[in-house]
Write an enzyme that holds these catalytic residues in place. Structure first.
Site, PDB file in Angstrom:
ATOM      1  CG  LEU A   1     -10.630 -31.246  -4.153  1.00 66.99           C
ATOM      2  CD1 LEU A   1     -10.656 -32.036  -5.449  1.00 66.99           C
ATOM      3  CD2 LEU A   1     -10.856 -32.169  -2.960  1.00 66.99           C
TER       4      LEU A   1
ATOM      5  N   GLY B   1      -3.053 -31.974  -0.194  1.00 68.47           N
ATOM      6  CA  GLY B   1      -3.305 -33.157   0.644  1.00 68.47           C
ATOM      7  C   GLY B   1      -4.267 -34.106  -0.060  1.00 68.47           C
ATOM      8  CG  HIS B   2      -8.315 -32.978  -0.632  1.00 68.27           C
ATOM      9  ND1 HIS B   2      -8.397 -31.625  -0.414  1.00 68.27           N
ATOM     10  CD2 HIS B   2      -9.059 -33.570   0.329  1.00 68.27           C
ATOM     11  CE1 HIS B   2      -9.163 -31.398   0.631  1.00 68.27           C
ATOM     12  NE2 HIS B   2      -9.569 -32.555   1.113  1.00 68.27           N
TER      13      HIS B   2
ATOM     14  CG  ASP C   1      -9.032 -35.549   9.131  1.00 63.16           C
ATOM     15  OD1 ASP C   1      -9.268 -34.664   9.958  1.00 63.16           O
ATOM     16  OD2 ASP C   1      -8.957 -35.316   7.902  1.00 63.16           O
TER      17      ASP C   1
ATOM     18  CB  VAL D   1       0.283 -33.284   2.018  1.00 67.85           C
ATOM     19  CG1 VAL D   1       0.996 -32.295   1.120  1.00 67.85           C
ATOM     20  CG2 VAL D   1       0.222 -34.654   1.349  1.00 67.85           C
TER      21      VAL D   1
ATOM     22  CB  SER E   1     -10.505 -27.311   3.241  1.00 66.10           C
ATOM     23  OG  SER E   1     -10.251 -28.433   2.427  1.00 66.10           O
TER      24      SER E   1
HETATM   25  O1  PAF Z   1     -12.181 -36.116   6.037  1.00 67.62           O
HETATM   26  C1  PAF Z   1     -13.144 -35.597   5.456  1.00 67.62           C
HETATM   27  O2  PAF Z   1     -12.981 -34.738   4.612  1.00 67.62           O
HETATM   28  C2  PAF Z   1     -14.550 -36.045   5.808  1.00 67.62           C
HETATM   29  O3  PAF Z   1     -14.680 -36.321   7.152  1.00 67.62           O
HETATM   30  C3  PAF Z   1     -15.041 -37.235   4.952  1.00 67.62           C
HETATM   31  C4  PAF Z   1     -14.210 -38.478   5.203  1.00 67.62           C
HETATM   32  C5  PAF Z   1     -14.979 -36.874   3.475  1.00 67.62           C
HETATM   33  C6  PAF Z   1     -16.489 -37.573   5.304  1.00 67.62           C
HETATM   34  O4  PAF Z   1     -17.341 -36.499   5.073  1.00 67.62           O
END
Ligand code: PAF
Length: 274
Positions: free
Chosen positions: A33, A36-37, A151, A177, A187
């Site tokens: 993490l 961004g997360h 994404d 971010v 990552s």
């Molecule tokens: O964006 C990601 O990290 C992955 O594609 C997800 C949405 C967790 C699915 O594995």
């Protein structure tokens, strides 16, 4: 913060929380993490979630045979600490074996938005993403799930899956971010050497140069030129309608420019909605 490893245990807990009237947010991640997360957890808090479930699972089904599944960075201990500090109330660490039982044979295939862009370059990728995300929805019973705009195609594909399969939840898309340099947090940035990191700045810098009211074809060529000049190998530069992901003729407000490049061996993506 609760820690779950067994899908059935998370499901039972989440079902009980929903019956108590709690609002559950799901933040699906592949771990390792970063800021961004953490911004996705923040978004879940701002939206008033009572329970914030972060799933940490490097999903084998969304990686191609020559992709980085084995070397994808993992750090369970650090992820736990970061989730706790950020205010998540539950973390889910399943294993491939308990997510995909022997003879697992049901997958979800989105057949429109996932055809182009990363879907064209990474066959089976969105089939893996849709399948695991649908499973996570069934396990965490979220009122809403938060995904990052980084994404962009993934977020559109998931929204379509939710609409078309009548999942009873909302999708929230949180802004990209960036590091102070402009590099989108990922990552996979840990793979980059200092030199590669320097080259990667061309992604955000070139996206910024796109102006509305121009020929999309000419802008694509120009941006690809900037990326190549910086020493990157262009996988694609596309300018598409922000919802249908169909190519547009002119740049305008609401269109999305997306790029994917190889920086050394690392594939990086970035995007900008005009
Ligand atoms: O964006 C990601 O990290 C992955 O594609 C997800 C949405 C967790 C699915 O594995």
């Amino acid at each position: 913060m609760k820690t779950f490893r067994e899908p059935a245990k998370l499901q039972k807990w989440a079902r009980a929380r929903r019956l108590e009237g709690k609002k559950i947010a799901l933040v699906p991640t592949m771990g390792y993490l970063h800021e961004g997360h953490l911004s996705l957890i923040e978004a879940a808090k701002r939206k008033g979630a009572d329970e914030i479930v972060v799933s940490v699972f490097v999903n084998p089904v969304q990686f191609g045979p020559n992709e980085d599944y084995d070397k994808y960075p993992r750090d369970e201990k650090a992820d736990l600490a970061k989730c706790r500090k950020a205010g998540a109330t539950a973390i889910f660490f399943p294993t491939p074996a308990n997510m995909y039982l022997e003879r697992h044979s049901v997958y979800i295939v989105e057949e429109d938005l996932s055809k182009g862009l990363c879907g064209a370059r990474r066959p089976g990728h969105f089939r893996g993403v849709c399948t695991v995300v649908a499973k996570l929805f069934n396990l965490a019973h979220p009122d809403f799930a938060v995904f990052g705009q980084k994404d962009y195609q993934q977020a559109q594909v998931i929204k379509r899956m939710v609409r078309d399969l009548n999942f009873d939840l909302k999708i929230v898309v949180a802004p990209i971010v960036r590091e102070p340099s402009g590099l989108a947090r990922s990552s996979r940035n840990t793979y980059l050497s200092e030199e590669e990191k320097g080259r990667a700045l061309a992604l955000s810098a070139s996206l910024k140069t796109i102006l509305p009211g121009k020929s999309a074809e000419a802008e694509k060529k120009r941006v690809a030129g900037l990326l190549e000049k910086a020493g990157l190998v262009v996988d694609y530069v596309e300018i598409v309608d922000g919802e249908t992901l169909e190519p547009v003729r002119k740049t305008a407000k609401g269109v999305c420019a997306l790029i994917a490049v190889y920086d050394g061996k690392t594939r990086l993506i970035d995007n900008r909605v005009l």
